[in-house]
Design a protein around this motif. Structure first.
Motif, short mmCIF file in Angstrom:
data_model
loop_
_atom_site.label_atom_id
_atom_site.label_comp_id
_atom_site.label_asym_id
_atom_site.label_seq_id
_atom_site.Cartn_x
_atom_site.Cartn_y
_atom_site.Cartn_z
N ARG A 1 -44.84 18.89 94.47
CA ARG A 1 -45.97 18.94 93.52
C ARG A 1 -45.49 18.76 92.09
O ARG A 1 -46.13 18.10 91.29
CB ARG A 1 -46.69 20.28 93.64
CG ARG A 1 -47.71 20.31 94.74
CD ARG A 1 -48.37 21.65 94.81
NE ARG A 1 -48.94 22.02 93.52
CZ ARG A 1 -49.54 23.18 93.29
NH1 ARG A 1 -49.64 24.06 94.25
NH2 ARG A 1 -50.03 23.45 92.11
N CYS A 2 -44.32 19.38 91.78
CA CYS A 2 -43.83 19.28 90.40
C CYS A 2 -43.56 17.83 90.04
O CYS A 2 -43.92 17.36 88.96
CB CYS A 2 -42.55 20.09 90.23
SG CYS A 2 -42.85 21.82 90.41
N ARG A 3 -42.94 17.11 91.01
CA ARG A 3 -42.63 15.70 90.74
C ARG A 3 -43.95 14.93 90.62
O ARG A 3 -44.12 14.09 89.71
CB ARG A 3 -41.78 15.16 91.91
CG ARG A 3 -41.53 13.68 91.89
CD ARG A 3 -40.56 13.26 90.80
NE ARG A 3 -40.53 11.80 90.64
CZ ARG A 3 -40.92 11.16 89.57
NH1 ARG A 3 -41.37 11.81 88.54
NH2 ARG A 3 -40.87 9.84 89.52
N ILE A 4 -44.89 15.25 91.49
CA ILE A 4 -46.17 14.54 91.47
C ILE A 4 -46.89 14.81 90.14
O ILE A 4 -47.54 13.93 89.58
CB ILE A 4 -47.05 14.95 92.68
CG1 ILE A 4 -46.42 14.39 93.96
CG2 ILE A 4 -48.46 14.43 92.54
CD1 ILE A 4 -47.07 14.80 95.24
N GLU A 5 -46.70 16.03 89.64
CA GLU A 5 -47.38 16.38 88.38
C GLU A 5 -46.90 15.47 87.25
O GLU A 5 -47.70 15.00 86.44
CB GLU A 5 -47.11 17.84 88.03
CG GLU A 5 -47.98 18.30 86.89
CD GLU A 5 -48.18 19.80 86.88
OE1 GLU A 5 -48.80 20.27 85.94
OE2 GLU A 5 -47.71 20.48 87.80
N GLU A 6 -45.58 15.22 87.24
CA GLU A 6 -45.04 14.32 86.20
C GLU A 6 -45.68 12.95 86.31
O GLU A 6 -46.09 12.35 85.32
CB GLU A 6 -43.54 14.13 86.39
CG GLU A 6 -42.71 15.22 85.75
CD GLU A 6 -41.27 15.12 86.21
OE1 GLU A 6 -40.78 14.00 86.43
OE2 GLU A 6 -40.65 16.19 86.39
N ILE A 7 -45.75 12.47 87.58
CA ILE A 7 -46.33 11.13 87.77
C ILE A 7 -47.79 11.12 87.34
O ILE A 7 -48.29 10.17 86.75
CB ILE A 7 -46.20 10.71 89.25
CG1 ILE A 7 -44.72 10.68 89.64
CG2 ILE A 7 -46.84 9.36 89.50
CD1 ILE A 7 -44.48 10.50 91.12
N PHE B 1 -46.98 7.68 92.87
CA PHE B 1 -47.68 8.86 93.38
C PHE B 1 -47.76 8.80 94.90
O PHE B 1 -47.48 9.77 95.60
CB PHE B 1 -49.07 8.91 92.74
CG PHE B 1 -49.98 9.89 93.41
CD1 PHE B 1 -49.81 11.24 93.21
CD2 PHE B 1 -50.98 9.45 94.26
CE1 PHE B 1 -50.64 12.15 93.84
CE2 PHE B 1 -51.81 10.36 94.89
CZ PHE B 1 -51.63 11.71 94.68
N MET B 2 -48.13 7.60 95.43
CA MET B 2 -48.29 7.46 96.89
C MET B 2 -46.95 7.69 97.59
O MET B 2 -46.90 8.32 98.64
CB MET B 2 -48.82 6.07 97.23
CG MET B 2 -50.08 5.73 96.49
SD MET B 2 -51.54 5.77 97.47
CE MET B 2 -51.46 4.25 98.31
N LYS B 3 -45.85 7.17 96.99
CA LYS B 3 -44.53 7.30 97.63
C LYS B 3 -44.13 8.77 97.75
O LYS B 3 -43.75 9.25 98.82
CB LYS B 3 -43.47 6.56 96.80
CG LYS B 3 -43.31 5.12 97.22
CD LYS B 3 -42.11 4.53 96.47
CE LYS B 3 -42.41 3.08 96.12
NZ LYS B 3 -41.69 2.58 95.00
N VAL B 4 -44.23 9.49 96.63
CA VAL B 4 -43.82 10.90 96.65
C VAL B 4 -44.75 11.70 97.58
O VAL B 4 -44.32 12.56 98.34
CB VAL B 4 -43.84 11.49 95.22
CG1 VAL B 4 -43.41 12.95 95.23
CG2 VAL B 4 -42.93 10.70 94.31
N ASN B 5 -46.01 11.32 97.54
CA ASN B 5 -46.99 11.98 98.39
C ASN B 5 -46.63 11.79 99.86
O ASN B 5 -46.65 12.73 100.66
CB ASN B 5 -48.35 11.32 98.10
CG ASN B 5 -49.49 12.25 98.39
OD1 ASN B 5 -49.26 13.40 98.72
ND2 ASN B 5 -50.68 11.76 98.27
#
Ligand SMILES: Nc1ncnc2c1ncn2[C@@H]1O[C@H](COP(=O)(O)OP(=O)(O)OP(=O)(O)O)[C@@H](O)[C@H]1O
Length: 576
Positions: free
Chosen positions: A176-182, A234-238
């Motif tokens: 989630r933290c990484r996604i938040e940056e994105i 976003f899709m990749k990290v997700n």
């Protein structure tokens, strides 16, 4: 937690707990159903019990299924209601803040941000309350509840499932933290693209005129690519987060399966018990999975809330102190006393400016573009406040009055008058909601729209079209004058009120302004030097300071910038 989300959560706790409660009841129902079905399937291996247990098992299963179905329905309804409540409170907060902003504030946050915050961000944030927070409560309660159900059947399985379901959340949090940056990049690129798109749409005619539409379309394409890149990241990290968490869940369920199979083989577990373990082991994770799904919406909500917070945190309070000292000079009119002002991140737009507008007189502000005329008008309207110095109106400090109180005394006709879709009456009544027809017609007459309104079959109820598009530029400006007249303000500012109208309308408007000068105090800002010659006092501004002041005659005799401007304009008029 984000301040905005926290503030909204306080008002929605009842609904959030209600959804979590009903979700928990659904889990209780599902567990009971699993036990009934497992018990019945287990009895198939003991034929003597099948017939006696089948009827009651089916009845119980139907009852429990009905209960679970109803709970799901109620949950859906509660979610819908909570989302609607959250949406309403958020929009109310944003709208009341945006309406509180003065011209300067709106410019600071940007109109596009205000739109994306009140439309997109609100849509994203509603899920936070209707889905994320209830799932968060359930994702903690559900594994504990199931642990107590399974621990007597198989302690190692119950314990492993409990641990895995609880560590799923922190693992998911890392992603989630990484996604938040994105997400932040996503919002920035969305704003950027939307702003550019709106700008291009607004100025499409100009772009076509200069053959720049293809260039804008190319830049828009580039901005769309940046947005797509952010969406892809976003899709990749997700997807990776989905793979990792699913792998953990399936590994835990596999352990439950292997463990149960081994215990059936050694006779320490019945088939019914093994079936319960298998059925419930997946239920352990359903709340956590729901939370993980919702956590992506929560991330969006948190990023969106950040945007909304920027707007809500904008300081709309204005210095206000009724006990401020009175004007030491007790000037009968408006007096700016050593005022300085600067826009954020820019050098001073006004520097130690002093001027007076005597009551009943006409004062003009002239000067080259960028010298500070409109900034002076903004200060006089109290759209912004001086960084230093004071402004007094009839002996009172501006800051001893609230902006809305002050604006009963001073009105402005800007370069572009804003009209709203609706009738002439509705547009005029913005200035005076209690005005009757006679008053409205009188204001229109005084503003030079008398013959126009009488020629309209619907009179005051004539439609002005979208943003006043059915009226000519000159008529729109005159509507602005009529509105200013209806506010009954003693002081009226005309900021380049004729800059966007045709010569005939310009002439008519100056005639109207000439009439108004007989009964009111006027502050006229104009680039047309000939139109300010009759003013009682002309201030010539240069680089945010008063370079000269006096009547037309004294300034012409004095020479300097004023004379230069007049001579230059006369030469241009001759050339035309
Ligand atoms: N919103 C703003 N943000 C930052 N700087 C601004 C803003 N508005 C004006 N300025 C700057 O302040 C200075 C004074 O601008 P202002 O609009 O008051 O001049 P003006 O005399 O009215 O110009 P014009 O005749 O072209 O309308 C200029 O240097 C301008 O670039």
């Amino acid at each position: 937690m984000n301040k905005t989300l926290l503030r909204l959560t306080r008002g929605l706790w009842f609904w959030i707990l209600a959804i979590a409660g009903v979700s928990f009841l659904t889990l209780v129902g599902t567990t009971a159903l699993a036990e009934i079905i497992a018990g019945f399937l287990g009895s198939l291996f003991e034929p003597q019990e099948v017939l006696s247990s089948a009827g009651s098992a089916i009845r119980a299963a139907l009852l429990v299924a009905l209960f679970t179905f109803c709970a799901q329905m109620v949950k859906g309804l509660l979610e819908y209601k909570t989302a609607a409540k959250a949406r309403t409170s958020m929009r109310r907060m944003i709208f009341s803040k945006v309406l509180d902003l003065d011209a300067g504030g709106i410019e600071k946050i940007g109109p596009v941000s205000a739109i994306t915050a009140s439309v997109d961000a609100v849509e994203q944030m509603q899920m936070y309350f209707s889905t994320y927070l209830p799932s968060l409560i359930c994702s903690i309660l559900a594994p504990i509840y199931l642990f107590f159900h399974l621990k007597n059947i198989s302690m190692p399985v119950a314990l492993l499932l409990l641990v895995v379901s609880l560590i799923l959340l922190p693992v998911n949090n890392l992603f989630r933290c990484r996604i938040e940056e994105i997400r932040k990049g996503y919002w920035k690129s969305l704003d950027d693209m939307t702003g550019y798109y709106m700008d291009s749409l607004r100025g499409l005619t100009t772009l076509k005129l200069f053959d720049r539409d293809k260039e804008h379309s190319r830049v828009l394409g580039e901005k769309a690519d940046v947005l797509n890149y952010n969406i892809n990241c976003f899709m990749k990290v997700n997807f990776t987060s989905f793979l990792v968490t699913e792998a953990m869940i399936y590994a835990a369920v596999l352990f439950a399966l292997v463990n149960s199979a081994g215990r059936i083989a050694d006779g320490s577990m019945t088939i019914a018990q093994a079936l319960i373990v298998l059925m419930l082991s997946y239920s352990y994770f359903s709340a956590a999975k729901e939370l993980m799904n919702a956590s992506h919406s929560a991330l969006t909500a948190i990023a969106a809330a950040g945007k909304v917070e920027e707007i809500l945190d904008t300081d709309t309070s204005r210095p206000y102190d009724p006990s401020l000292p009175k004007d030491p000079e007790q000037f009968a009119g408006i007096r700016m006393d050593h005022v300085s002002y600067g826009y954020e991140g820019r050098s001073r737009a006004l520097q130690d400016m002093s001027l007076t507008v005597p009551k009943g007189k006409t004062v003009a502000l002239v000067g080259l573009s960028g010298c500070g005329k409109s900034t002076t008008a903004s200060l006089l309207m109290r759209f912004c406040d001086p960084l230093s110095g004071n402004i007094y109106i009839e002996g009172n400090d501006y800051c001893s009055m609230k902006p809305e109180e002050l604006r009963k005394h001073i009105a402005m006709v800007p370069q572009q008058v804003n009209l709203f879709s609706g009738t002439i009456r509705e547009n005029l009544m913005l200035a005076d909601p209690d005005a009757d027809d006679a008053l409205l017609l009188e204001a229109l007459e005084e503003a030079g729209l008398g013959s126009f309104i009488h020629s309209q079959s619907k009179g005051l109820d004539s439609d002005v079209g979208n943003a006043g598009s059915s009226l000519s530029g000159g008529q729109r400006q005159k509507m602005g004058i009529a509105r200013a007249l209806l506010s009954r303000a003693e002081y009226m500012i005309f900021d380049e009120a004729t800059s966007s109208v045709d010569p005939q309308s310009e002439k008519e408007i100056w005639t109207t302004i000439g009439h108004l000068a007989e009964t009111r105090t006027l502050i006229i800002i104009s680039h047309r030097m000939s139109s300010v010659q009759n003013a009682d006092c002309i201030y010539v501004l240069k680089d945010g300071m008063v370079a000269q002041h006096g009547t037309h005659e004294t300034l012409m005799n004095e020479g300097g910038l004023y004379k230069e401007l007049v001579v230059r304009q006369q030469a241009m008029e001759v050339a035309e």
